[in-house]
Design a protein around this motif. Structure first.
Motif, PDB file in Angstrom:
ATOM      1  N   HIS A 135       0.801  -1.182  -0.020  1.00  0.00           N
ATOM      2  CA  HIS A 135      -0.037  -0.093   0.029  1.00  0.00           C
ATOM      3  C   HIS A 135       0.872   1.192  -0.014  1.00  0.00           C
ATOM      4  O   HIS A 135       0.584   2.120  -0.660  1.00  0.00           O
ATOM      5  N   HIS A 139       1.321   4.193  -3.157  1.00  0.00           N
ATOM      6  CA  HIS A 139       0.686   5.589  -2.579  1.00  0.00           C
ATOM      7  C   HIS A 139       1.995   6.561  -3.032  1.00  0.00           C
ATOM      8  O   HIS A 139       1.974   7.613  -3.416  1.00  0.00           O
ATOM      9  N   HIS A 149      -3.746   1.508  -8.131  1.00  0.00           N
ATOM     10  CA  HIS A 149      -4.503   1.818  -6.709  1.00  0.00           C
ATOM     11  C   HIS A 149      -5.711   2.844  -6.715  1.00  0.00           C
ATOM     12  O   HIS A 149      -6.689   2.928  -5.898  1.00  0.00           O
ATOM     13  N   HIS A 153      -9.698   4.081  -4.571  1.00  0.00           N
ATOM     14  CA  HIS A 153      -9.773   5.336  -4.001  1.00  0.00           C
ATOM     15  C   HIS A 153     -11.031   6.455  -4.621  1.00  0.00           C
ATOM     16  O   HIS A 153     -10.988   7.617  -4.367  1.00  0.00           O
ATOM     17  N   HIS A 234      -8.052   7.088   5.793  1.00  0.00           N
ATOM     18  CA  HIS A 234      -7.064   6.653   4.697  1.00  0.00           C
ATOM     19  C   HIS A 234      -7.792   7.229   3.441  1.00  0.00           C
ATOM     20  O   HIS A 234      -7.182   7.767   2.466  1.00  0.00           O
TER      21      HIS A 234
HETATM   22 ZN   LIG Z   1      -4.772   3.810  -0.526  1.00  0.00          ZN
END
Ligand SMILES: [Zn+2]
Ligand SMILES: [Zn+2]
Length: 260
Positions: A135, A139, A149, A153, A234
């Protein structure tokens, strides 16, 4: 003759394991993916009902982490269709190939209760570390974020079905970590099954968008567990709380955030 507590637990586990072993379904090629999909949807269902009821009842809405957020049917369908599409065209074919190459071995003896509990916890802690590293990397490297990813989101306020709303690469990576850990740690198939159930439930709970007095983050002491509050932040802030469940890795790397 009276049975000791340990023998009684052992007997109970053996009875449960015997029942499970008798199911021919376990030996079918689609069992692993159908099992995880069924567990996932069953875990989501109570939260979907709460989302519907929260429109009408303040008593439910006050437990929402972002009370102003509303889950629409279009949002829920969007997630569900993506999840079913990934399962139909990626997960099912991979599961069939895996079944073809790796025979299903189901030992006669059930594991001991201690080894089940220790195995499930060890798998969960290892998964937490693997996901944290994956993760953080997805990012910190913009190309990885935008290519793989970003899809996860899409929603800044979480709801249960967002747990598996992800790009195919993300779904495959996380499924690989979950599948490889019991094998790495030499877990019994029953331990593996219980780890899968717990892992799916915790993943749905951490995306539920609700913080109840009985939520795991309130039951685990010393703030060791992040849960729904932690993961919702997050999705809202993006650059904090990378670990899926526990808080120690974020604390160590200075990425832990508890306040909105
Ligand atoms: Zn994330
Ligand atoms: Zn998420």
């Amino acid at each position: 003759m009276e049975l000791s507590l340990e023998n009684r637990d052992g007997l109970l586990l053996q009875t449960i394991w015997d029942r499970i072993r008798q199911q021919n379904l376990l030996r079918t090629p689609l069992f692993p993916s159908l099992f995880s999909l069924t567990v996932y949807l069953s875990c989501c269902l109570p939260y979907i009902c709460l989302d519907v009821l929260s429109f009408r009842f303040d008593v439910i809405r006050r437990f929402k982490i972002q009370p102003q957020s509303k889950v629409t049917w279009a949002m829920a369908w969007g997630c569900l269709l993506k999840i079913l599409h990934t399962h139909a065209f990626v997960i099912f074919p991979i599961t069939i190939l895996h079944w073809h190459w790796t025979p299903v071995v189901l030992p006669i003896e059930a594991p001991e209760l201690r080894s089940v509990l220790g195995g499930v916890l060890a798998c969960l802690l290892l998964f937490d570390l693997q996901y944290f590293v994956w993760h953080l990397l997805h990012h910190k490297v913009p190309w990885l974020y935008h290519s793989f990813h970003k899809a996860h989101h899409r929603h800044t306020a979480t709801f249960s079905l967002t747990a598996e709303h992800a790009n195919v690469w993300e779904t495959l990576s996380l499924s690989f970590f979950a599948a490889v850990n019991p094998a790495l740690l030499g877990c019994h198939p029953l331990t593996k099954m219980l780890f899968f159930i717990l892992n799916i439930w915790l993943s749905v709970e951490s995306h539920s968008g609700y913080d109840f007095p009985w939520s795991p983050n309130r039951l685990v002491p010393f703030g060791l567990y992040g849960g729904a509050q932690h993961h919702d932040l997050h999705h809202l802030k993006s650059r904090v709380n990378y670990a899926p469940y526990f808080t120690h890795w974020d604390r160590l790397f200075g990425t832990l955030c508890r306040e909105q």
